[in-house]
Design an enzyme around this catalytic site. Sequence first.
Site, PDB file in Angstrom:
ATOM      1  N   GLU A  51      45.627  29.186  67.172  1.00 18.70           N
ATOM      2  CA  GLU A  51      45.694  29.626  65.799  1.00 18.70           C
ATOM      3  C   GLU A  51      46.782  29.231  64.860  1.00 18.70           C
ATOM      4  OE1 GLU A  51      46.288  31.641  68.126  1.00 18.70           O
ATOM      5  OE2 GLU A  51      47.450  33.159  67.511  1.00 18.70           O
ATOM      6  N   HIS A  54      49.372  29.449  71.339  1.00 13.55           N
ATOM      7  CA  HIS A  54      48.662  30.088  70.205  1.00 13.55           C
ATOM      8  C   HIS A  54      47.729  28.927  69.573  1.00 13.55           C
ATOM      9  CE1 HIS A  54      50.173  33.976  69.969  1.00 13.55           C
ATOM     10  NE2 HIS A  54      51.195  33.691  70.541  1.00 13.55           N
ATOM     11  N   CYS A  79      47.373  34.235  74.430  1.00  7.66           N
ATOM     12  CA  CYS A  79      48.874  34.771  74.839  1.00  7.66           C
ATOM     13  C   CYS A  79      48.750  35.981  75.671  1.00  7.66           C
ATOM     14  CB  CYS A  79      49.332  34.925  73.373  1.00  7.66           C
ATOM     15  SG  CYS A  79      51.137  35.167  73.534  1.00  7.66           S
TER      16      CYS A  79
END
EC number: 4.3.2.10
Lengths: 210, 262
Positions: free
Chosen positions: A190, A188, A79
């Site tokens: 995650e 992202h 990001c």
Amino acid sequence: MIAIIDYDAGNLTSVARALAHLGHAYRITRESGEILQADRVIFPGVGAAASAMESLKNYGLDTVLHQVMDAGMPLLGICLGTQIITGFSEEGDVPCLGLIPGRVRAFPASMKDDADRALKIPHMGWNRVQVKRVHPVLWDIRGEDAFYFVHGYYPEPENPDHVLATTPYGIEFVSAMGFGNLVATQFHPEKSGKPGLKLLDNFCRWGGEV
Amino acid sequence: MKSAMTKRIIPCLDVREGRTTKGIRFENNVDIGDPVEMARHYYESGADELVFYDITASHEKRGIMIDVVRRVAETIFIPFSVGGGIASVSDMRDVLLAGAEKVSVNSAAIKNPRIISEGAEAFGSQCIVVGMDVKKVEKSGKIPSGYEMVIHGGRTYTGMDALAWAEELVRLGAGEICLNSIDADGTRDGYELNLTAMISEAVPIPVIASGGGGIPAHLAEVLTKGMADAALIASMVHYGDYTIPGIKDHLHGSGVAVRRSW
């Protein structure tokens, strides 16, 4: 051990939790010695480019990230981390790290979708990631997999060979870049469910060669 | 294709003192009151995001929610937001540090709009969701849109026009609006399409439609005609009447782009 760079730019714990879930040891750190001795480095971040660059410089992490890059250590930008590894960001017109040739641009205002409706900015939600180049970190990422994005700016590498994947949102923008031991995603991983965890796990097993 | 962005389907869980409040049944008909287990279930069945509302009354017991947030963050790897009782930047910091992606502010934003700008400044607009509780009223000089902001679950009218407030929220730095129609809430008769389309067209930030979802066709409606970017669902899935994959199949069949691989 994986070093997660700590520079006051947003929630680093979500990356840490994903690594813990995958069973990879990590340390959230801004100590140059610890970072340079790690097996690999993750450079996340949420927020604005200018204040992030300021923090990086205050902690001397701009130099450390160049050392990581030069040493050939596997490095993953996420990001905001992906944006400030380029040379320049239009967000605040701020010079950035320059680990990869390119710059960061704002999405044009008044973009339309296929039904001719105005697209909202920031680009927030799940979108497709079209892999353009085979890369060990993108192993087993399939065309139907979606990833979670939150951003109003996007990276634009100078060299088309550095494009790993693109995503359509009004324009076709670069959502993943690769350059030697560096991989960087605008989305992202995650927060992108199993495909995202897969990508993180791929990175954690990657030696940095292409 | 100009965009492959998908519409988000977001289950909403009410949590009181660490337990979900509804007698929720899954396919195996076992009641589960643990929000962490429910989060895992919805994560694994394809929810795009989750919302937790803390309805714990006593201030002393609010720490329980922080522990729930921490455990949810260790369990699911999609974004989730936490709302209910967020009244200060310090409350926001607590839930964000515990692992939530976003915080949802509701009546506190009406009492003290500065909480939005302060939160956006401290954590970025992308984590600030502002909840709007809205009721349809007669159009008037004071309420030109015909929709008024309400608080206390709809019992108190604020005299604020919903459209004007939505525009103000953007100026204050809100990253997203969760738009709840009090008239439609709990009816299972469908979302308030006029209201949702009006607000969604007026603001450049994403709008999550809330209140009234009863069948998958309601979601299809609000995500197309209503122009919402996401839809909140609760009883539809909590009682096992519908599953998230089933809802997504319906939406896909209706031409709504949804995430179908997870």
